[in-house]
Design a protein around this motif. Structure first.
Motif, mmCIF file in Angstrom:
data_model
loop_
_atom_site.group_PDB
_atom_site.id
_atom_site.type_symbol
_atom_site.label_atom_id
_atom_site.label_comp_id
_atom_site.label_asym_id
_atom_site.label_seq_id
_atom_site.Cartn_x
_atom_site.Cartn_y
_atom_site.Cartn_z
ATOM 1 N N ARG A 85 35.251 41.510 40.259
ATOM 2 C CA ARG A 85 35.731 40.454 41.161
ATOM 3 C C ARG A 85 34.581 39.864 41.972
ATOM 4 O O ARG A 85 34.447 38.642 42.097
ATOM 5 C CB ARG A 85 36.800 41.030 42.082
ATOM 6 C CG ARG A 85 37.486 40.017 42.968
ATOM 7 C CD ARG A 85 38.585 40.698 43.771
ATOM 8 N NE ARG A 85 39.338 39.748 44.579
ATOM 9 C CZ ARG A 85 40.340 40.075 45.379
ATOM 10 N NH1 ARG A 85 40.720 41.342 45.470
ATOM 11 N NH2 ARG A 85 40.984 39.155 46.085
ATOM 12 N N SER A 113 40.535 43.838 39.858
ATOM 13 C CA SER A 113 39.743 42.624 39.610
ATOM 14 C C SER A 113 40.471 41.365 40.081
ATOM 15 O O SER A 113 39.855 40.296 40.165
ATOM 16 C CB SER A 113 39.431 42.490 38.116
ATOM 17 O OG SER A 113 40.533 41.968 37.392
ATOM 18 N N ALA A 172 39.949 38.445 37.895
ATOM 19 C CA ALA A 172 38.574 38.064 37.556
ATOM 20 C C ALA A 172 38.183 38.508 36.145
ATOM 21 O O ALA A 172 37.362 37.865 35.495
ATOM 22 C CB ALA A 172 37.592 38.647 38.576
#
Length: 202
Positions: A85, A113, A116
């Protein structure tokens, strides 16, 4: 879907209409399940009424770009997802999951994440620019090193850090108060990723 993953099946609760509620049209089998089913089979506390399975994509063989983040033995899925991330937020063009690191598709990695993982190529190797190793006790302070050129930022295991014999060209550290021995690997990666981003904006 936006990331181009192949959707295999979609499961919805009776109150959800994919098109009316979400504006989504899915070219995959869609199954209506009873109330409470998704809460029992899912891995989140409060499901949103829709769940899908997707085919896990293969990792790309080689990273491309001029700013890559490599996980070398990062074992905790929450840390791995948080690093991804931060890497994406700081402008990294790829993330490497080297052998010995957690599976990038571990459910906790995916959740940490915050999406991401779907916005950056995941690879198994990087041959990009200077390899920058991170260590809390050696190397130049990251804010005093030129990080504006092509580089691969390599972060190590939570307990043992990055092996001292790791294949890196230069070591960098994060200036800290003397009373603090080290940072969590995800926090350290975020600091250095955004130092790279800051220098590239300057």
């Amino acid at each position: 879907m936006a990331a181009g993953l192949e959707i295999v099946d979609v499961f919805v609760e009776p109150v959800i209409d994919l098109w009316a509620d979400l504006g989504v049209s899915v070219d995959a089998p869609t199954w209506t399940v009873g109330d409470g089913v998704l809460a029992k089979v899912g891995s989140v506390v409060t499901p949103q009424g829709v769940m899908a399975t997707a085919r896990i994509p293969d990792l790309a063989p080689l990273a491309e770009g001029d700013f890559i983040v490599e996980l070398a033995g990062v074992a905790d899925p929450g840390n791995a997802g948080t690093i991804v991330r931060s890497a994406v937020a700081a402008g990294a063009q790829a993330v490497v999951f080297s052998p010995g690191s957690v599976d990038p598709w571990n459910p906790k990695t995916v959740r940490a994440s915050a999406g991401a993982l779907f916005r950056v190529p995941l690879t198994v190797e990087a041959l990009v620019g200077e390899r920058i190793g991170t260590d809390p006790h050696q190397g130049e302070p990251c804010d005093q090193v030129d990080l504006s050129g092509p580089l691969t930022l390599v972060v190590g295991n939570e307990a043992h850090g990055l092996d001292q014999g790791a294949s890196v060209d230069r070591w960098v550290s994060i200036p800290m108060a003397e009373s603090v021995e080290s940072l969590n690997v995800a926090s350290a990666a975020a600091v250095i990723c955004f130092e790279v981003a800051r220098q590239r904006r300057s």
